[in-house]
Motif scaffolding. Sequence first.
Motif, short mmCIF file in Angstrom:
data_model
loop_
_atom_site.label_atom_id
_atom_site.label_comp_id
_atom_site.label_asym_id
_atom_site.label_seq_id
_atom_site.Cartn_x
_atom_site.Cartn_y
_atom_site.Cartn_z
N PRO A 125 0.80 -1.23 0.00
CA PRO A 125 0.00 0.00 0.00
C PRO A 125 0.83 1.28 0.00
CG PRO A 125 -0.19 -1.16 2.10
CD PRO A 125 0.60 -2.03 1.20
N LEU A 126 2.10 1.21 0.38
CA LEU A 126 2.95 2.40 0.36
C LEU A 126 3.66 2.58 -0.97
CD1 LEU A 126 4.61 2.30 3.89
CD2 LEU A 126 2.67 3.66 3.13
N GLY A 127 3.97 1.51 -1.63
CA GLY A 127 4.68 1.59 -2.91
C GLY A 127 6.13 2.00 -2.70
N PRO A 128 6.97 1.81 -3.71
CA PRO A 128 8.39 2.11 -3.57
C PRO A 128 8.68 3.59 -3.37
CG PRO A 128 7.86 1.56 -5.85
CD PRO A 128 6.63 1.27 -5.03
N ARG A 129 7.79 4.45 -3.83
CA ARG A 129 8.04 5.90 -3.71
C ARG A 129 7.87 6.40 -2.29
NH1 ARG A 129 10.96 7.50 -8.07
NH2 ARG A 129 10.11 6.49 -9.90
N ARG A 130 7.39 5.54 -1.39
CA ARG A 130 7.36 5.93 0.03
C ARG A 130 8.27 5.03 0.87
NH1 ARG A 130 1.64 7.69 2.32
NH2 ARG A 130 0.96 5.63 1.72
N VAL A 131 8.46 3.78 0.47
CA VAL A 131 9.35 2.89 1.22
C VAL A 131 10.78 3.44 1.22
CG1 VAL A 131 10.45 0.60 1.20
CG2 VAL A 131 7.97 0.79 0.98
N VAL A 132 11.27 3.84 0.08
CA VAL A 132 12.65 4.33 -0.01
C VAL A 132 12.84 5.62 0.80
CG1 VAL A 132 14.44 5.23 -1.57
CG2 VAL A 132 13.20 3.14 -2.16
N PRO A 133 12.00 6.65 0.65
CA PRO A 133 12.20 7.86 1.46
C PRO A 133 12.10 7.61 2.96
CG PRO A 133 10.79 8.37 -0.39
CD PRO A 133 10.95 6.87 -0.37
N ILE A 134 11.18 6.74 3.39
CA ILE A 134 11.06 6.43 4.81
C ILE A 134 12.32 5.73 5.30
CG2 ILE A 134 9.81 5.03 6.51
CD1 ILE A 134 7.23 5.66 4.87
N THR A 135 12.84 4.81 4.49
CA THR A 135 14.08 4.12 4.85
C THR A 135 15.23 5.11 4.97
OG1 THR A 135 13.35 2.08 3.75
CG2 THR A 135 15.72 2.34 4.10
N ILE A 136 15.33 6.02 4.03
CA ILE A 136 16.40 7.01 4.06
C ILE A 136 16.26 7.93 5.27
CG2 ILE A 136 17.33 9.05 2.85
CD1 ILE A 136 16.76 7.46 0.22
#
Length: 187
Positions: free
Chosen positions: A123-134
């Motif tokens: 539900p978050l998609g890669p465009r939110r997983v990566v920024p949250i991880t960073i």
Amino acid sequence: MNIHYGLRETHERYEQLRSIAREVTQESLSDLYQDHANIRLLGIDAEAISASEAWCDMACSRPRAEWSWQEASAEYRKRYPKRFELSIWHQGHLCGLSYGRPSFGKSRMRIELIEGAPRSGNPLGPRRVVPITIMNATAYAGILGAKELRIMRPAQPLIGYYESLDFTYVPSTGAQHFPDYLYKVIR
């Protein structure tokens, strides 16, 4: 002093620091996402490992790596007590996993791996997983005093995306211990 006791203390101390970094990141999400209350940031535990195994069964738009989070995280936990690790959840669905480690002098934080759930189950998609991880890796790096964040061995198609997030790409020298990476100075 018992060596096992000292190692356990080290693991516990760094887990507390990772927890603080997750709390700081969690608070920052309220400024960025309307559904921030549905997002949970945790370490990589048995529940996250189990949920990641279901990714193999989902219809993927890309081939999934042929390795096990269970084996990789167990080895990483044993070798690197100061490690960075993160599982990202949205309403009970595992959306992303990542891990990394600080350099020996703690001047740099390396993100070794970021993997998101397949699009059909994310539900978050890669465009939110990566920024949250960073964001989380940056918070943890700041706690440790690191001045640089690196993403190691980036997938070739993602280099431009990471560069759009203010990372600078450094190609490998070809030497075994000098892989491609991207970096960003932490302020």
